[in-house]
Motif scaffolding. Structure first.
Motif, PDB file in Angstrom:
ATOM      1  N   ARG A   1       0.842  -1.189   0.000  1.00  0.00           N
ATOM      2  CA  ARG A   1       0.000   0.000   0.000  1.00  0.00           C
ATOM      3  C   ARG A   1       0.880   1.242   0.000  1.00  0.00           C
ATOM      4  NH1 ARG A   1      -3.625  -0.814   5.231  1.00  0.00           N
ATOM      5  NH2 ARG A   1      -1.525  -0.881   6.104  1.00  0.00           N
ATOM      6  N   GLY A   2       0.269   2.343  -0.392  1.00  0.00           N
ATOM      7  CA  GLY A   2       1.007   3.599  -0.379  1.00  0.00           C
ATOM      8  C   GLY A   2       0.091   4.775  -0.628  1.00  0.00           C
ATOM      9  N   GLY A   3       0.655   5.966  -0.470  1.00  0.00           N
ATOM     10  CA  GLY A   3      -0.110   7.184  -0.695  1.00  0.00           C
ATOM     11  C   GLY A   3       0.800   8.381  -0.800  1.00  0.00           C
ATOM     12  N   LEU A   4       0.305   9.441  -1.431  1.00  0.00           N
ATOM     13  CA  LEU A   4       1.068  10.676  -1.563  1.00  0.00           C
ATOM     14  C   LEU A   4       0.126  11.824  -1.847  1.00  0.00           C
ATOM     15  CD1 LEU A   4       2.772  11.054  -5.039  1.00  0.00           C
ATOM     16  CD2 LEU A   4       1.006   9.348  -4.588  1.00  0.00           C
ATOM     17  N   ASP A   5       0.618  13.026  -1.577  1.00  0.00           N
ATOM     18  CA  ASP A   5      -0.098  14.246  -1.921  1.00  0.00           C
ATOM     19  C   ASP A   5       0.231  14.631  -3.351  1.00  0.00           C
ATOM     20  OD1 ASP A   5      -1.396  14.541   0.449  1.00  0.00           O
ATOM     21  OD2 ASP A   5       0.055  15.925   1.331  1.00  0.00           O
ATOM     22  N   LEU A   6      -0.825  14.823  -4.157  1.00  0.00           N
ATOM     23  CA  LEU A   6      -0.643  15.263  -5.540  1.00  0.00           C
ATOM     24  C   LEU A   6      -0.668  16.774  -5.654  1.00  0.00           C
ATOM     25  CD1 LEU A   6      -2.952  12.674  -7.347  1.00  0.00           C
ATOM     26  CD2 LEU A   6      -0.490  12.547  -6.966  1.00  0.00           C
ATOM     27  N   GLY A   7      -0.953  17.427  -4.598  1.00  0.00           N
ATOM     28  CA  GLY A   7      -1.028  18.879  -4.562  1.00  0.00           C
ATOM     29  C   GLY A   7      -1.407  19.307  -3.169  1.00  0.00           C
ATOM     30  N   LYS A   8      -1.661  20.571  -3.005  1.00  0.00           N
ATOM     31  CA  LYS A   8      -1.976  21.080  -1.684  1.00  0.00           C
ATOM     32  C   LYS A   8      -3.249  20.477  -1.130  1.00  0.00           C
ATOM     33  CE  LYS A   8      -2.756  25.386   0.854  1.00  0.00           C
ATOM     34  NZ  LYS A   8      -2.866  26.860   0.773  1.00  0.00           N
ATOM     35  N   ASN A   9      -4.230  20.227  -1.982  1.00  0.00           N
ATOM     36  CA  ASN A   9      -5.531  19.749  -1.524  1.00  0.00           C
ATOM     37  C   ASN A   9      -5.975  18.468  -2.216  1.00  0.00           C
ATOM     38  OD1 ASN A   9      -5.883  21.923   0.249  1.00  0.00           O
ATOM     39  ND2 ASN A   9      -6.742  23.204  -1.361  1.00  0.00           N
ATOM     40  N   LEU A  10      -5.035  17.659  -2.671  1.00  0.00           N
ATOM     41  CA  LEU A  10      -5.375  16.430  -3.388  1.00  0.00           C
ATOM     42  C   LEU A  10      -4.471  15.306  -2.907  1.00  0.00           C
ATOM     43  CD1 LEU A  10      -7.338  15.447  -5.582  1.00  0.00           C
ATOM     44  CD2 LEU A  10      -5.488  15.791  -7.247  1.00  0.00           C
ATOM     45  N   ARG A  11      -5.072  14.186  -2.543  1.00  0.00           N
ATOM     46  CA  ARG A  11      -4.320  13.065  -1.969  1.00  0.00           C
ATOM     47  C   ARG A  11      -4.730  11.768  -2.668  1.00  0.00           C
ATOM     48  NH1 ARG A  11      -3.772  13.070   4.375  1.00  0.00           N
ATOM     49  NH2 ARG A  11      -2.398  14.787   3.743  1.00  0.00           N
ATOM     50  N   LEU A  12      -3.750  10.883  -2.894  1.00  0.00           N
ATOM     51  CA  LEU A  12      -3.963   9.626  -3.606  1.00  0.00           C
ATOM     52  C   LEU A  12      -3.563   8.457  -2.718  1.00  0.00           C
ATOM     53  CD1 LEU A  12      -4.541   8.068  -6.319  1.00  0.00           C
ATOM     54  CD2 LEU A  12      -2.083   8.307  -6.789  1.00  0.00           C
ATOM     55  N   TYR A  13      -4.403   7.402  -2.721  1.00  0.00           N
ATOM     56  CA  TYR A  13      -4.119   6.160  -2.005  1.00  0.00           C
ATOM     57  C   TYR A  13      -4.181   5.009  -3.003  1.00  0.00           C
ATOM     58  CZ  TYR A  13      -5.707   9.077   1.908  1.00  0.00           C
ATOM     59  OH  TYR A  13      -5.893  10.102   2.812  1.00  0.00           O
ATOM     60  N   VAL A  14      -3.244   4.057  -2.898  1.00  0.00           N
ATOM     61  CA  VAL A  14      -3.222   2.881  -3.767  1.00  0.00           C
ATOM     62  C   VAL A  14      -2.873   1.668  -2.911  1.00  0.00           C
ATOM     63  CG1 VAL A  14      -2.193   1.772  -5.768  1.00  0.00           C
ATOM     64  CG2 VAL A  14      -2.498   4.246  -5.758  1.00  0.00           C
ATOM     65  N   ALA A  15      -3.561   0.540  -3.137  1.00  0.00           N
ATOM     66  CA  ALA A  15      -3.278  -0.693  -2.402  1.00  0.00           C
ATOM     67  C   ALA A  15      -3.398  -1.883  -3.340  1.00  0.00           C
ATOM     68  CB  ALA A  15      -4.242  -0.849  -1.224  1.00  0.00           C
TER      69      ALA A  15
END
Length: 750
Positions: free
Chosen positions: A705-719
């Protein structure tokens, strides 16, 4: 290895003063505003004498429900621009608190109990579609999945009516809930939660007589009132996709404040198709979900507030296989709809006269279900679909508690809980299609007549003693009176019982602590256990003569927090005498329609003794600032003695656990996680138990699993779950777990 641990410990002790000095918050400049002065006084005066954390600050009712640390900086403030008190911000971020064990805010490490906290960030990173999916990686918790729509937790070898499920401290259990695995947790939307508090072991005094194995308290995301701003607003929209069941979940929420009133609202839609196991999809595992909640908090000054909450959830077209010798190979219970509606109002205050805190909650909770028995069995020519009964259960409740200081040596917590469950069955079972042959009748759902009613009155008290510091001691007791009225002419059942508890905690500074808890009490039968003697062809219910169970539970544990190494080890012991179990019944007078099939009679009777042991271990090694390695292990063992026959207890899970490696980039939201979940072969079974291969074989599930911020107000999660695509079934479940799958979630904030 021992030398390494000793060396690490010595380094931590030598560096502790320097690290502590660096971690001290900067002093906050004095403000002329009276509000700031009062808040500063709260920080100094509201410290709990028994709390060993730095400061021990518990926010006033108007500030409770503050946004979790991962939400800091998201959204905007309109109006006065004010900086938060830095000490408050650091307290929220560095010291997540639990409330369930003692009804006061405390860090899990400082609680005199085996307790774990699942935060909102944890649920987001797991991408949990159901609340119980967020509990997979907790010590002492095993999940039984009767349907795709939800799971039932097993704690200390117990589940169902011997586990207390709460929503913001309000019981989810009600008169029409079956004993054993249930769908109760499926009525709670994880998208609308701020945390889940999990307390393992008996909590008969604090949570009521059903809390033998433990307590799961679902904490909703409630609005907070910031007294330092006049206006603020924030919102978010999130979407989650899962390939295992081709699921789509859409959620939106908004949170705003106008002067001394804060409002939050959330709305979720979920669509779940058939669940994949291995390379095949399992029929009748699809369902839909809808949930909405609205909360309004009105600050009544700085030390009290009034909270209004309304929440509704609906599960649609949920299926559960019907198991047992009377069921066919393709028989299912189907619910076109399962509804839960909750409405309550709560008044909270601090420093109210002689009370340090007090709280009064008044509300009503309604469950609505219309179960159907659906069969595709080849032995039934007409492919029958027939209605069972329409069940409406309404629970009105009044909950009050307060805490009063007793000088410098202790405090006294007192309270009383009252619940009234009323059943509107709308008549008996009604056939709609085909015929309902006796051999596939649902023997586990006896008919409840209109007007079935349960009164529950439970006063309690607990005394915390600080005078023995550093040793912390708590003693308490709860009395209960339950009145079970059948509504069908049978005599009512009046039951009285109670429980006592003793809890102690001895700290070794801030590095470790030893915990010892013991409880003795009684558990009253549920309405279904009381009304549990059934003749299938007639659906006739006969009142059995049953009495409360007796429970003795104890646990001994240790917690450690050495900076680099943190964790806990607990041993739990539970003895249940006069244990209620379903047994075949042969009444003296058997109706003619039932004479040919006496085995179709069963009842709940006090005919067994249960003995359970549990060992729960968890440990985290913080190798670097960005790297953590962890291990979670749970072993549960149970035996049941009925007469002279002694055998393993049913639904006791095998040895299971999780090993994980987590990496986090400390300067922004960027993380990755590799996780291996496992369970060994299930070979300790009661006589006559038949399991499918996927249920008894060992399994190993590898996930990334993992995640990161794509911008100031956008977040992505992947598993990526179950990478090796192993077919598996958690012991006691009715369906297989998901095969190889991908989950993708994206969240945007305004």
């Amino acid at each position: 290895m021992s030398r390494l641990l000793l060396t690490t410990f010595a380094i931590q002790v030598l560096l502790a003063p320097a690290v502590h000095a660096q971690d001290q918050p900067e002093e906050v400049p004095e403000e002329d505003d009276d509000v700031q002065d009062i808040l500063d006084e709260d920080l100094d005066e509201d410290t709990d004498p028994g709390d060993e954390s730095d400061g021990g600050y518990s926010p006033s009712p108007a500030l409770k429900g503050s946004p979790p640390p991962d939400k800091k900086g998201w959204g905007w403030n309109l109006g006065d621009k004010v900086d938060w008190d830095s000490s408050f911000s650091e307290e929220v971020e560095d010291a997540p608190a639990v409330f369930t064990p003692s009804r006061q805010s405390e860090e899990p490490f400082h609680a005199s109990a085996a307790v774990d906290l699942v935060t909102e960030m944890d649920m987001e990173e797991v991408q949990a579609a159901t609340t119980t999916q967020a509990l997979f990686d907790l010590p002492g918790v095993f999940l039984v999945q009767p349907t795709a729509a939800g799971s039932s937790p097993v704690m200390r070898g117990l589940l169902g009516q011997r586990i207390s499920l709460l929503f913001d401290g309000i019981r989810l259990g009600h008169a029409t809930v079956n004993p054993g695995p249930s769908l109760l947790a499926g009525h709670v939307d994880p998208m609308n939660l701020s945390a889940i508090e999990v307390l393992r072991g008996p909590s008969l005094v604090m949570a009521g007589p059903m809390a033998i194995g433990g307590v799961v308290n679902f904490m909703p995301a409630l609005p907070f009132v910031n007294p330092l701003v006049s206006y603020r607003a924030q919102g978010s929209v999130s979407y989650r996709y899962g390939s295992a069941d081709n699921s789509h979940v859409l959620h939106g929420e908004v949170d705003f404040q106008i002067h001394d009133t804060a409002v939050s609202a959330g709305l979720s839609f979920g669509s779940f198709s058939t669940l994949q196991s291995g390379n095949d999809r399992q029929p009748y595992t699809e369902y839909g979900s809808l949930s909405f909640d609205l909360a309004v908090r009105k600050a009544l000054g700085l030390t009290s507030d009034l909270l209004f909450y309304f929440g509704t959830t609906r599960l649609g077209q949920a299926y559960m296989p019907v198991e047992g010798p009377a069921a066919g190979t393709k028989d299912f219970m189907r619910w076109p709809q399962l509804d839960r509606n909750l409405l309550y109002m709560r008044y909270s205050a601090e420093e109210a006269g002689p009370f340090e805190t007090l709280q009064l909650t008044l509300g009503i909770q309604m469950f609505d279900e219309r179960p159907q028995h659906f069969s595709e069995s080849a032995t039934i020519p007409s492919t029958a679909v027939w209605d069972k009964q329409i069940l409406h259960s309404t629970s009105a409740f009044a909950l009050f508690w307060n805490r009063a200081p007793l000088g410098g040596w202790g405090s006294l917590l007192t309270g009383v809980d009252y619940y009234l469950d009323l059943v509107d069955a709308q008549g008996r079972s009604q056939q709609t299609q085909g015929a309902a042959p006796p051999e596939v009748a649902d023997l586990e759902r006896p008919v409840l007549a209109d007007g079935t009613m349960v009164h529950m009155l439970e006063p309690m008290a607990m005394l915390d003693i600080y005078a023995l510091q550093p040793f912390m001691l708590s003693v308490g007791g709860r009395l209960w009176y339950h009145d079970l009225e059948r509504g069908d002419g049978h005599d009512a059942k009046h039951l009285v019982g109670g429980s006592t508890m003793l809890s102690g905690r001895y700290p070794l500074g801030d590095l470790a602590a030893f915990v010892l808890n013991a409880s003795y009490g009684t558990r009253p039968p549920t309405m279904y256990e009381y009304a549990g003697q059934t003749c299938a062809p007639m659906r006739q219910v006969v009142s059995p003569d049953i009495e409360p169970e007796g429970i003795f539970g104890a646990e001994l544990g240790t917690k450690w927090n050495l900076g680099v190494i943190e964790g806990s080890l607990f041993y739990g012991f539970t003895l249940i005498h006069d244990m209620l179990i379903p047994v075949e019944a042969f009444p003296e007078t058997v109706p003619e329609q039932c004479a040919a099939t006496p085995s179709d009679w069963y009842s709940w009777q006090n005919e067994a003794t249960g003995l359970l042991h549990s060992i729960e271990f968890q440990n985290r090694v913080n190798v670097k600032e960005f790297l953590t390695i962890g291990t979670i292990l749970t072993y549960q063992h149970g035996t049941q003695k009925q007469g002279s026959v002694k055998q393993p207890m049913a639904l006791i899970p095998p040895l299971s656990g999780t090993v994980f490696v987590t990496m986090r980039y400390p300067r922004q939201y960027l993380w990755g996680d590799v996780r291996l979940r496992f369970a060994i072969k299930q070979d300790r079974l009661p006589d006559g138990t038949v399991l499918v291969d996927s249920e008894k074989d060992p399994f190993f599930l590898l996930s990334v699993r993992g995640g990161l911020d794509l911008g100031k107000n956008l977040r992505l999660y992947v598993a990526f779950e179950n990478l090796v695509n192993q077919v598996h079934r958690w012991y006691g479940s009715s369906i297989d777990g998901p095969g190889r799958s991908v989950f993708v979630g994206i969240e945007g904030r305004l």
